[in-house]
Design a protein around this motif. Structure first.
Motif: not given
Length: 70
Positions: A36-42, A48-49
């Motif tokens: 979940l943390a990884k998906m949130k960062r992605q 941002e992009k």
């Protein structure tokens, strides 16, 4: 073996099984939290992009050739 000893052994077996189940569930919860943390960062990076792509940059405006009527 009397009934008290038998009941005690059954309770100890149940507790051991529950401890094992709790450990397994805890490991799964940790894995899900990491995912979940990884998906949130992605998602944050994608946002941002997307925001950057929607804002016209000065560099892109400066690189455009002048309109033909000049």
């Amino acid at each position: 073996m009397n009934t008290i000893e038998h009941r005690l052994m059954e309770l100890e077996a149940k507790v051991a099984f529950q401890d094992e189940t709790i450990d397994i569930l805890n490991d799964e919860l940790k894995a899900h939290q990491q995912q979940l943390a990884k998906m949130k960062r992605q998602t944050e990076l994608l946002a941002e992009k997307l925001k950057e792509s929607q804002q016209p940059s000065l560099m892109s405006q400066m690189q455009e050739p002048p309109p033909p009527h000049y």
